[in-house]
Enzyme design. Structure first.
Site, PDB file in Angstrom:
ATOM      1  N   LYS A  69       0.804  -1.232   0.000  1.00  0.00           N
ATOM      2  CA  LYS A  69       0.000   0.000   0.000  1.00  0.00           C
ATOM      3  C   LYS A  69       0.838   1.285   0.000  1.00  0.00           C
ATOM      4  O   LYS A  69       0.435   2.279  -0.578  1.00  0.00           O
ATOM      5  CB  LYS A  69      -0.968   0.007   1.191  1.00  0.00           C
ATOM      6  CG  LYS A  69      -2.168  -0.915   1.001  1.00  0.00           C
ATOM      7  CD  LYS A  69      -3.155  -0.730   2.137  1.00  0.00           C
ATOM      8  CE  LYS A  69      -4.390  -1.583   1.928  1.00  0.00           C
ATOM      9  NZ  LYS A  69      -5.426  -1.347   2.945  1.00  0.00           N
ATOM     10  N   ASP A 105     -10.256   3.130   1.298  1.00  0.00           N
ATOM     11  CA  ASP A 105     -10.542   2.701   2.682  1.00  0.00           C
ATOM     12  C   ASP A 105     -11.194   3.853   3.459  1.00  0.00           C
ATOM     13  O   ASP A 105     -12.123   3.639   4.244  1.00  0.00           O
ATOM     14  CB  ASP A 105      -9.247   2.302   3.408  1.00  0.00           C
ATOM     15  CG  ASP A 105      -8.781   0.904   3.015  1.00  0.00           C
ATOM     16  OD1 ASP A 105      -9.627   0.100   2.559  1.00  0.00           O
ATOM     17  OD2 ASP A 105      -7.575   0.615   3.163  1.00  0.00           O
TER      18      ASP A 105
HETATM   19  P1  NAP Z   1      -1.381  -2.394  10.747  1.00  0.00           P
HETATM   20  O1  NAP Z   1      -0.927  -1.258   9.901  1.00  0.00           O
HETATM   21  O2  NAP Z   1      -0.498  -3.569  10.961  1.00  0.00           O
HETATM   22  O3  NAP Z   1      -1.773  -1.781  12.198  1.00  0.00           O
HETATM   23  C1  NAP Z   1      -2.195  -2.589  13.238  1.00  0.00           C
HETATM   24  C2  NAP Z   1      -2.547  -1.741  14.483  1.00  0.00           C
HETATM   25  O4  NAP Z   1      -3.116  -2.637  15.445  1.00  0.00           O
HETATM   26  C3  NAP Z   1      -1.354  -1.089  15.158  1.00  0.00           C
HETATM   27  O5  NAP Z   1      -1.755   0.144  15.700  1.00  0.00           O
HETATM   28  C4  NAP Z   1      -0.998  -2.084  16.280  1.00  0.00           C
HETATM   29  O6  NAP Z   1      -0.459  -1.480  17.435  1.00  0.00           O
HETATM   30  C5  NAP Z   1      -2.366  -2.603  16.661  1.00  0.00           C
HETATM   31  N1  NAP Z   1      -2.262  -3.955  17.215  1.00  0.00           N
HETATM   32  C6  NAP Z   1      -1.858  -5.081  16.565  1.00  0.00           C
HETATM   33  N2  NAP Z   1      -1.895  -6.137  17.403  1.00  0.00           N
HETATM   34  C7  NAP Z   1      -2.303  -5.659  18.610  1.00  0.00           C
HETATM   35  C8  NAP Z   1      -2.547  -6.256  19.875  1.00  0.00           C
HETATM   36  N3  NAP Z   1      -2.361  -7.580  20.064  1.00  0.00           N
HETATM   37  N4  NAP Z   1      -3.003  -5.474  20.887  1.00  0.00           N
HETATM   38  C9  NAP Z   1      -3.196  -4.147  20.707  1.00  0.00           C
HETATM   39  N5  NAP Z   1      -2.977  -3.514  19.521  1.00  0.00           N
HETATM   40  C10 NAP Z   1      -2.553  -4.266  18.481  1.00  0.00           C
HETATM   41  O7  NAP Z   1      -2.754  -2.998  10.188  1.00  0.00           O
HETATM   42  P2  NAP Z   1      -3.881  -2.245   9.319  1.00  0.00           P
HETATM   43  O8  NAP Z   1      -3.517  -2.293   7.884  1.00  0.00           O
HETATM   44  O9  NAP Z   1      -4.158  -0.924   9.938  1.00  0.00           O
HETATM   45  O10 NAP Z   1      -5.125  -3.250   9.493  1.00  0.00           O
HETATM   46  C11 NAP Z   1      -5.712  -3.448  10.757  1.00  0.00           C
HETATM   47  C12 NAP Z   1      -6.960  -4.302  10.631  1.00  0.00           C
HETATM   48  O11 NAP Z   1      -7.944  -3.642   9.850  1.00  0.00           O
HETATM   49  C13 NAP Z   1      -6.723  -5.671   9.955  1.00  0.00           C
HETATM   50  O12 NAP Z   1      -7.431  -6.635  10.695  1.00  0.00           O
HETATM   51  C14 NAP Z   1      -7.374  -5.483   8.578  1.00  0.00           C
HETATM   52  O13 NAP Z   1      -7.873  -6.702   8.053  1.00  0.00           O
HETATM   53  C15 NAP Z   1      -8.508  -4.534   8.903  1.00  0.00           C
HETATM   54  N6  NAP Z   1      -8.963  -3.741   7.745  1.00  0.00           N
HETATM   55  C16 NAP Z   1     -10.280  -3.790   7.419  1.00  0.00           C
HETATM   56  C17 NAP Z   1     -10.757  -3.050   6.348  1.00  0.00           C
HETATM   57  C18 NAP Z   1     -12.206  -3.103   5.969  1.00  0.00           C
HETATM   58  O14 NAP Z   1     -12.528  -2.725   4.848  1.00  0.00           O
HETATM   59  N7  NAP Z   1     -13.106  -3.521   6.837  1.00  0.00           N
HETATM   60  C19 NAP Z   1      -9.864  -2.245   5.596  1.00  0.00           C
HETATM   61  C20 NAP Z   1      -8.510  -2.191   5.981  1.00  0.00           C
HETATM   62  C21 NAP Z   1      -8.074  -2.957   7.061  1.00  0.00           C
HETATM   63  P3  NAP Z   1       1.139  -1.295  17.641  1.00  0.00           P
HETATM   64  O15 NAP Z   1       1.473   0.034  17.031  1.00  0.00           O
HETATM   65  O16 NAP Z   1       1.284  -1.321  19.118  1.00  0.00           O
HETATM   66  O17 NAP Z   1       1.803  -2.456  16.948  1.00  0.00           O
END
Ligand code: NAP
Length: 276
Positions: A69, A105
């Site tokens: 991305k 998004d």
């Molecule tokens: P990302 O960039 O990896 O960010 C993950 C975030 O979650 C970080 O802030 C991380 O905190 C936090 N996190 C991860 N594991 C954790 C835990 N065990 N406890 C507390 N905080 C935790 O991921 P992303 O791209 O933003 O995606 C996140 C989620 O959104 C995924 O599940 C994805 O499938 C979903 N999503 C859904 C849509 C939709 O259309 N519905 C679109 C996009 C994404 P730290 O900074 O502390 O690591």
């Protein structure tokens, strides 16, 4: 469906890509709209090669997911201002050989939220500070929402809060803060860890808007608990479908058949969960 020399090709690129529901959703949209087009999943770690292939083969549009991305941005001919601000592209349009990047998004999240509430003026705790939180945060800021970023790691949380011009709250202090709206963007609670919930249940109050962007399972633990407390719920499937609908509109210029797109994805998710 008939595939012939006129068929237009679209796809999603990422790694891993095996569980992507974009082909299910976009092919349902092409079918309903009577378009001679097909959408495939491409597993690749080579962002540059994918873009070259897109131009060389005349692939009309590409959805971009983890880990590309941010990496595709400097390789594109143009990036639209919202995607530039968010720092991530999830959609590429091939405009006669010019590759233009967008981020749907953000608009997907906003449409899902606006189905249930007018977010303007609301106090929102945004859980997470990753790519999805950035997309949601920037679009909500533009809509006049009063944001606070809640995150596990202080460095990422403070960085996003700084870019959004709002406070950062450590995860374990969230329980002391009041809000009208909670938006959960971490992967915590996603299948198979369906019993986890990153939001302290004590902050859930009747009438509060609670959105979880996870869509597998369809009802996360957070949404279940929030429903029991009388909160207004926004599920992650709505955001996924609306971001896909925005992609479809960018690629085809046609009004997206949102209900059919949602039905197709929901059927696959229900089937997967019943099997497991
Ligand atoms: P990302 O960039 O990896 O960010 C993950 C975030 O979650 C970080 O802030 C991380 O905190 C936090 N996190 C991860 N594991 C954790 C835990 N065990 N406890 C507390 N905080 C935790 O991921 P992303 O791209 O933003 O995606 C996140 C989620 O959104 C995924 O599940 C994805 O499938 C979903 N999503 C859904 C849509 C939709 O259309 N519905 C679109 C996009 C994404 P730290 O900074 O502390 O690591």
């Amino acid at each position: 469906m008939m595939i012939d020399q006129q068929t237009r090709l679209y796809g999603v690129v990422g790694e891993p890509i095996g569980h992507s529901l974009s082909p299910t959703m976009q092919n349902a949209a092409f079918r309903t709209s009577g378009l001679n087009a097909v959408f495939l999943a491409f597993a690749s770690k080579d962002a540059e090669g994918c873009l070259r292939g897109m131009k060389a083969l005349g692939i009309r549009g590409m959805s971009v997911t983890i880990p590309h991305k941010a990496a595709v941005m400097p390789l594109l001919d143009e990036v639209n201002p919202l995607a530039e601000k968010i720092g991530a592209v999830n959609t590429i349009v091939n405009d006669d050989g010019r590759l233009v990047g967008h981020n749907t998004d953000a608009l997907g999240a906003l449409r899902a939220l606006e189905e249930k509430t007018d977010p303007a003026g609301k106090r929102c705790l945004l859980f997470g500070a990753g790519g999805a939180a950035r997309a949601v945060g920037f679009v909500l800021k533009e809509r006049g929402v009063t944001l606070s970023v809640v995150n596990r790691s202080a460095d990422r949380g403070e960085r996003l809060a700084g870019r959004l011009g709002c406070p950062y709250i450590p995860l374990d202090a969230a329980v002391h803060h009041r809000a009208d709206m909670i938006i959960q963007t971490t992967p915590v609670g996603m299948y198979p860890h369906v019993h986890q919930c990153p939001v302290p249940e004590a902050i859930l109050e009747k009438g509060m808007v609670v959105m979880d962007i996870i869509y597998n399972p369809l009802e996360t633990r957070l949404l279940k608990k929030a429903g029991e407390r009388g909160c207004i719920l926004v599920d992650g499937l709505s955001m996924f479908v609306y971001q896909g609908a925005e992609q479809f509109k960018l690629w085809t210029g046609i009004h997206p058949p949102v209900s059919d797109m949602r039905r197709a994805v929901e059927a696959v998710l229900r089937g997967r969960n019943e099997r497991d």
